[in-house]
Design a protein around this motif. Structure first.
Motif, mmCIF file in Angstrom:
data_model
loop_
_atom_site.group_PDB
_atom_site.id
_atom_site.type_symbol
_atom_site.label_atom_id
_atom_site.label_comp_id
_atom_site.label_asym_id
_atom_site.label_seq_id
_atom_site.Cartn_x
_atom_site.Cartn_y
_atom_site.Cartn_z
ATOM 1 N N ALA A 1 0.816 -1.212 0.000
ATOM 2 C CA ALA A 1 0.000 0.000 0.000
ATOM 3 C C ALA A 1 0.849 1.261 0.000
ATOM 4 C CB ALA A 1 -0.947 -0.004 1.200
ATOM 5 N N VAL A 2 2.042 1.209 0.617
ATOM 6 C CA VAL A 2 2.862 2.426 0.681
ATOM 7 C C VAL A 2 3.306 2.879 -0.703
ATOM 8 C CG1 VAL A 2 3.675 1.946 3.019
ATOM 9 C CG2 VAL A 2 5.008 1.123 1.068
ATOM 10 N N ARG A 3 3.228 1.980 -1.688
ATOM 11 C CA ARG A 3 3.613 2.371 -3.043
ATOM 12 C C ARG A 3 2.642 3.383 -3.636
ATOM 13 N NH1 ARG A 3 5.301 -3.562 -5.590
ATOM 14 N NH2 ARG A 3 6.901 -4.062 -4.018
ATOM 15 N N ASP A 4 1.443 3.452 -3.067
ATOM 16 C CA ASP A 4 0.444 4.405 -3.557
ATOM 17 C C ASP A 4 0.574 5.772 -2.908
ATOM 18 O OD1 ASP A 4 -0.714 2.449 -5.190
ATOM 19 O OD2 ASP A 4 -2.022 1.747 -3.565
ATOM 20 N N ILE A 5 1.326 5.857 -1.808
ATOM 21 C CA ILE A 5 1.375 7.120 -1.069
ATOM 22 C C ILE A 5 2.772 7.690 -0.912
ATOM 23 C CG2 ILE A 5 -0.747 6.590 0.205
ATOM 24 C CD1 ILE A 5 0.956 5.758 2.581
ATOM 25 N N LEU A 6 3.802 6.895 -1.238
ATOM 26 C CA LEU A 6 5.176 7.356 -1.075
ATOM 27 C C LEU A 6 5.901 7.334 -2.411
ATOM 28 C CD1 LEU A 6 6.250 5.509 2.224
ATOM 29 C CD2 LEU A 6 5.547 7.899 1.968
ATOM 30 N N PRO A 7 6.884 8.223 -2.597
ATOM 31 C CA PRO A 7 7.664 8.203 -3.833
ATOM 32 C C PRO A 7 8.473 6.915 -3.943
ATOM 33 C CG PRO A 7 8.643 9.698 -2.233
ATOM 34 C CD PRO A 7 7.313 9.291 -1.684
ATOM 35 N N ARG A 8 8.831 6.544 -5.164
ATOM 36 C CA ARG A 8 9.476 5.263 -5.414
ATOM 37 C C ARG A 8 10.751 5.076 -4.594
ATOM 38 N NH1 ARG A 8 8.677 1.584 -9.433
ATOM 39 N NH2 ARG A 8 10.324 0.040 -9.713
ATOM 40 N N GLU A 9 11.507 6.151 -4.406
ATOM 41 C CA GLU A 9 12.768 6.019 -3.665
ATOM 42 C C GLU A 9 12.548 5.682 -2.196
ATOM 43 O OE1 GLU A 9 11.951 10.527 -4.106
ATOM 44 O OE2 GLU A 9 11.759 8.680 -5.307
ATOM 45 N N HIS A 10 11.306 5.777 -1.723
ATOM 46 C CA HIS A 10 10.996 5.433 -0.335
ATOM 47 C C HIS A 10 10.330 4.055 -0.204
ATOM 48 C CE1 HIS A 10 10.943 9.949 0.969
ATOM 49 N NE2 HIS A 10 12.153 9.494 0.704
ATOM 50 N N TRP A 11 10.107 3.403 -1.320
ATOM 51 C CA TRP A 11 9.511 2.069 -1.241
ATOM 52 C C TRP A 11 10.460 1.096 -0.546
ATOM 53 C CZ3 TRP A 11 7.317 0.941 -6.825
ATOM 54 C CH2 TRP A 11 6.304 1.878 -7.112
ATOM 55 N N PRO A 12 9.938 0.147 0.214
ATOM 56 C CA PRO A 12 10.810 -0.884 0.789
ATOM 57 C C PRO A 12 11.548 -1.648 -0.307
ATOM 58 C CG PRO A 12 8.652 -0.911 1.831
ATOM 59 C CD PRO A 12 8.537 0.015 0.656
ATOM 60 N N VAL A 13 12.768 -2.068 0.000
ATOM 61 C CA VAL A 13 13.569 -2.841 -0.943
ATOM 62 C C VAL A 13 13.272 -4.321 -0.726
ATOM 63 C CG1 VAL A 13 15.909 -3.409 -1.703
ATOM 64 C CG2 VAL A 13 15.361 -1.079 -0.950
ATOM 65 N N THR A 14 13.092 -5.043 -1.819
ATOM 66 C CA THR A 14 12.665 -6.442 -1.744
ATOM 67 C C THR A 14 13.795 -7.387 -2.147
ATOM 68 O OG1 THR A 14 10.392 -5.822 -2.267
ATOM 69 C CG2 THR A 14 10.995 -8.132 -2.584
ATOM 70 N N ARG A 15 13.949 -8.453 -1.389
ATOM 71 C CA ARG A 15 14.894 -9.519 -1.717
ATOM 72 C C ARG A 15 14.176 -10.862 -1.561
ATOM 73 N NH1 ARG A 15 16.934 -5.911 -3.788
ATOM 74 N NH2 ARG A 15 19.030 -5.026 -3.512
ATOM 75 N N THR A 16 14.613 -11.857 -2.335
ATOM 76 C CA THR A 16 13.964 -13.163 -2.343
ATOM 77 C C THR A 16 14.828 -14.200 -1.646
ATOM 78 O OG1 THR A 16 12.982 -12.589 -4.489
ATOM 79 C CG2 THR A 16 12.879 -14.910 -3.810
ATOM 80 N N TYR A 17 14.228 -14.954 -0.716
ATOM 81 C CA TYR A 17 14.980 -15.973 0.022
ATOM 82 C C TYR A 17 14.126 -17.221 0.236
ATOM 83 C CZ TYR A 17 19.172 -13.335 1.034
ATOM 84 O OH TYR A 17 20.368 -12.670 0.894
ATOM 85 N N THR A 18 14.815 -18.363 0.226
ATOM 86 C CA THR A 18 14.157 -19.635 0.507
ATOM 87 C C THR A 18 13.962 -19.801 2.011
ATOM 88 O OG1 THR A 18 15.222 -20.628 -1.422
ATOM 89 C CG2 THR A 18 14.325 -22.141 0.227
ATOM 90 N N VAL A 19 12.815 -20.331 2.387
ATOM 91 C CA VAL A 19 12.569 -20.686 3.788
ATOM 92 C C VAL A 19 13.215 -22.049 4.042
ATOM 93 C CG1 VAL A 19 10.821 -21.191 5.525
ATOM 94 C CG2 VAL A 19 10.429 -19.377 3.841
ATOM 95 N N LEU B 1 22.536 -6.238 0.746
ATOM 96 C CA LEU B 1 21.592 -5.682 1.714
ATOM 97 C C LEU B 1 21.178 -6.707 2.756
ATOM 98 C CD1 LEU B 1 19.543 -3.511 2.669
ATOM 99 C CD2 LEU B 1 17.959 -4.419 0.954
ATOM 100 N N ALA B 2 20.665 -7.856 2.295
ATOM 101 C CA ALA B 2 20.122 -8.847 3.221
ATOM 102 C C ALA B 2 21.199 -9.503 4.069
ATOM 103 C CB ALA B 2 19.335 -9.912 2.442
#
Length: 281
Positions: free
Chosen positions: A69-87, A109-110
């Protein structure tokens, strides 16, 4: 009367770091859980993966944080950064899950986050996804990958029945990167050490170690089910071993690049749509 379109709900779980441990020279396990675990719905895939969402420091996110939801209210540079990991594993009764992180010093990062994570830290995950579990009808199983795929391969081997047969080729930097995998006696694990290869060989072809080992191995008789995931160019080399040398059918092989040398995840994910990023034609 107009009907508003349905809003797609994307599940996310706000977990709390419970403990961390060093499980190999360059790998840290983070165990997380807490009240937020109730929002996590595990699946039956042994390559079950999640998206980790890292909040940008200094940004005032509305609580409770909805990372989509924050992608609709915050500029792109403030979006959380996403990384993919196996459980690595899930314990529903204990309301815990474990994720293993490869550490390369301060790189990325991770990894640095996991290296310094403390009990009580927040970790936001979405998912899970997944696509593979060992085929119970296969005569034997073949696993191949590097550190990035060790959690998925370990989970798959440990999920096999006691009578299962197979070969695993696991590439790590050195003997200090090896892990204990509690699998059937019939699954033979071959650890491949990058530091054991001649330096010039590694420089000239850093992606060949897995393909060379799998190509030279004596394969058991019968129908094999393959799981080979890891560095993109290394997986492309394995692709040729499976489909050109051994003439396997596509249905026998789970093949995917988890990362690409010289790319961060954002660059790597963007390249998946380009010819260089495609593992299969």
């Amino acid at each position: 009367m107009s009907i508003a379109p349905a809003v797609k709900v994307r599940p996310q779980a706000h977990l709390t770091v419970l403990r961390t441990s060093t499980i190999a020279a360059n790998m840290v396990r983070v165990v997380a859980g807490g009240d937020g675990f109730a929002s996590f719905m595990p699946n039956d895939f042994t390559d079950m993966y999640v998206k980790l969402h890292f909040l940008m420091p200094g940004v005032d996110y509305p609580e409770p944080v909805d990372v989509f939801a924050v992608r609709d209210i915050l500029p792109r540079e403030h979006w959380p950064v996403t990384r993919t990991y196996t459980v690595r594993w899930v314990d529903v009764a204990a309301k815990q899950l474990a994720i293993d992180f490869v550490i390369h010093g301060d790189e990325g990062l991770a990894g640095p986050w996991a290296a310094t994570a403390q009990p009580g830290d927040r970790i936001i995950v979405s998912g899970p996804g997944g696509a593979y579990s060992p085929d119970p009808t296969a005569d034997w199983h073949l696993f191949a990958g590097d550190e990035s795929s060790l959690p998925a391969i370990s989970a798959a081997i440990e999920a096999l029945p006691e009578a299962a047969r197979g070969l695993a080729f696991l590439e790590v930097e050195s003997a200090s990167g090896e892990l204990t995998i509690d699998g059937p006696d019939g699954v033979v694990v071959h650890w491949l050490h990058r530091d054991a290869r001649p330096h010039n060989s590694v420089q000239e072809n850093p992606t060949s170690i897995l393909a060379d080992a799998v190509a030279a191995a004596a394969w058991p008789e019968g129908r094999v089910h393959v799981f080979a995931h890891g560095e993109r160019e290394s997986i492309k080399a394995l692709r040729d071993v499976f489909f050109l040398q051994h003439k396997l059918e596509r249905s026998q092989v789970s093949l995917s690049g988890y990362w690409a040398r010289g790319r961060n995840e954002d660059h790597f994910q963007a390249e998946k749509k380009e010819p260089i990023g495609k593992i299969l034609p």
